[in-house]
Design a protein around this motif. Sequence first.
Motif, PDB file in Angstrom:
ATOM      1  N   GLU A   5     -22.303 -28.581 -16.747  1.00 47.92           N
ATOM      2  CA  GLU A   5     -21.951 -27.868 -15.518  1.00 47.92           C
ATOM      3  C   GLU A   5     -20.526 -27.329 -15.617  1.00 47.92           C
ATOM      4  O   GLU A   5     -19.711 -27.861 -16.368  1.00 47.92           O
ATOM      5  CB  GLU A   5     -22.044 -28.819 -14.318  1.00 47.92           C
ATOM      6  N   PRO A   6     -20.219 -26.297 -14.844  1.00 48.28           N
ATOM      7  CA  PRO A   6     -18.837 -25.795 -14.870  1.00 48.28           C
ATOM      8  C   PRO A   6     -17.879 -26.802 -14.227  1.00 48.28           C
ATOM      9  O   PRO A   6     -18.255 -27.525 -13.306  1.00 48.28           O
ATOM     10  CB  PRO A   6     -18.915 -24.511 -14.059  1.00 48.28           C
ATOM     11  N   ASP A   7     -16.638 -26.836 -14.712  1.00 48.90           N
ATOM     12  CA  ASP A   7     -15.604 -27.699 -14.119  1.00 48.90           C
ATOM     13  C   ASP A   7     -14.916 -27.010 -12.965  1.00 48.90           C
ATOM     14  O   ASP A   7     -14.353 -27.664 -12.093  1.00 48.90           O
ATOM     15  CB  ASP A   7     -14.526 -28.022 -15.166  1.00 48.90           C
ATOM     16  N   GLY A  16     -14.710 -27.650  -7.423  1.00 48.72           N
ATOM     17  CA  GLY A  16     -14.999 -28.284  -8.713  1.00 48.72           C
ATOM     18  C   GLY A  16     -13.995 -29.354  -9.077  1.00 48.72           C
ATOM     19  O   GLY A  16     -13.086 -29.671  -8.321  1.00 48.72           O
ATOM     20  N   ARG A  17     -14.193 -29.910 -10.270  1.00 51.44           N
ATOM     21  CA  ARG A  17     -13.325 -30.991 -10.762  1.00 51.44           C
ATOM     22  C   ARG A  17     -11.891 -30.491 -10.935  1.00 51.44           C
ATOM     23  O   ARG A  17     -10.923 -31.227 -10.758  1.00 51.44           O
ATOM     24  CB  ARG A  17     -13.892 -31.449 -12.117  1.00 51.44           C
ATOM     25  N   LEU A  18     -11.764 -29.225 -11.294  1.00 51.41           N
ATOM     26  CA  LEU A  18     -10.448 -28.631 -11.526  1.00 51.41           C
ATOM     27  C   LEU A  18     -10.359 -27.278 -10.846  1.00 51.41           C
ATOM     28  O   LEU A  18     -11.356 -26.558 -10.757  1.00 51.41           O
ATOM     29  CB  LEU A  18     -10.227 -28.437 -13.035  1.00 51.41           C
ATOM     30  N   ARG A  46     -16.365 -21.720 -14.662  1.00 49.42           N
ATOM     31  CA  ARG A  46     -15.748 -21.941 -15.966  1.00 49.42           C
ATOM     32  C   ARG A  46     -15.891 -23.395 -16.414  1.00 49.42           C
ATOM     33  O   ARG A  46     -15.662 -24.299 -15.622  1.00 49.42           O
ATOM     34  CB  ARG A  46     -14.241 -21.668 -15.875  1.00 49.42           C
ATOM     35  N   VAL A  47     -16.206 -23.589 -17.673  1.00 48.09           N
ATOM     36  CA  VAL A  47     -16.084 -24.915 -18.272  1.00 48.09           C
ATOM     37  C   VAL A  47     -14.666 -24.988 -18.803  1.00 48.09           C
ATOM     38  O   VAL A  47     -14.270 -24.173 -19.635  1.00 48.09           O
ATOM     39  CB  VAL A  47     -17.101 -25.119 -19.422  1.00 48.09           C
ATOM     40  N   VAL A  48     -13.914 -25.939 -18.291  1.00 49.43           N
ATOM     41  CA  VAL A  48     -12.503 -26.043 -18.701  1.00 49.43           C
ATOM     42  C   VAL A  48     -12.375 -27.049 -19.835  1.00 49.43           C
ATOM     43  O   VAL A  48     -11.544 -26.909 -20.723  1.00 49.43           O
ATOM     44  CB  VAL A  48     -11.638 -26.469 -17.500  1.00 49.43           C
ATOM     45  N   PHE A  70     -18.003 -21.999 -24.258  1.00 54.14           N
ATOM     46  CA  PHE A  70     -18.852 -21.805 -23.075  1.00 54.14           C
ATOM     47  C   PHE A  70     -18.540 -20.441 -22.447  1.00 54.14           C
ATOM     48  O   PHE A  70     -17.387 -20.026 -22.431  1.00 54.14           O
ATOM     49  CB  PHE A  70     -18.601 -22.894 -22.036  1.00 54.14           C
ATOM     50  N   PRO A  71     -19.554 -19.792 -21.873  1.00 50.99           N
ATOM     51  CA  PRO A  71     -19.273 -18.513 -21.221  1.00 50.99           C
ATOM     52  C   PRO A  71     -18.561 -18.711 -19.880  1.00 50.99           C
ATOM     53  O   PRO A  71     -18.610 -19.806 -19.307  1.00 50.99           O
ATOM     54  CB  PRO A  71     -20.670 -17.925 -20.989  1.00 50.99           C
ATOM     55  N   VAL A  72     -17.941 -17.662 -19.393  1.00 57.23           N
ATOM     56  CA  VAL A  72     -17.487 -17.613 -18.000  1.00 57.23           C
ATOM     57  C   VAL A  72     -18.523 -16.754 -17.273  1.00 57.23           C
ATOM     58  O   VAL A  72     -18.903 -15.686 -17.760  1.00 57.23           O
ATOM     59  CB  VAL A  72     -16.082 -16.978 -17.890  1.00 57.23           C
TER      60      VAL A  72
END
Length: 204
Positions: free
Chosen positions: A100-102, A57-59, A198-200, A128-130
């Motif tokens: 989308e999740p990060d 992911g991005r992070l 996860r959405v960070v 946002f949920p995990v």
Amino acid sequence: MTEPLKIAGFEIFKAQLTAKEQAAMVADLRAVAQAAPMRHPVTRGGKQMSVKMTSAGRLGWISDRRGYRYEAQHPDGMDWPAVPESLLSLWQNITNLAREPDCCLINFYGENARMGLHQDNDEGDFSFPVVSVSLGDDGLFRVGGVERGGKTQSVWLNSGDVVVMGGDARLAYHGVDRIRFGSSSLLPGNGRINITLRVVADLA
Ligand code: SIN
Ligand code: MN
């Protein structure tokens, strides 16, 4: 989709993935781990965690002597691989969110690995949920409330189960006491994989 079990606000969707989907997801995760190798992180105190982890992911989530945080690069210096399509589509089916999740954090539990009770609170937005996916050997998941030291309950998670930590459970304590090593035939060398999406959002 069948109704989830609800335990202390955690939503547990049993057997969400077929054996074939689980095997395909493991292949996707192997490709991630090939590009971004798994590591046993250390905590700020210098203690080595018993799980091995990497991210897509991005992070990616990391821990080292400077503490817990999200970083745009693997500790070896490369970008994290893209989140596999199999996980993006699971996220979409479960959450129905356009966002989308990060981060797709991948934890591997060997025979004696565990994870102490903790909150997922390094993200910049808790609305946002995990979403958590279990693959391989059974894991004894312990859930509590939002206060440290509160009452807890335990539930076994099996391969293909999905847990949603949202709403009141978003900041609830949770951990894994032990795994039942060898209980699943999904992974040739046994062990348990847990993936959290996860959405960070924006980092502080
Ligand atoms: C985690 O809290 O990051 C992992 C949970 C699990 O392994 O089920
Ligand atoms: Mn967690």
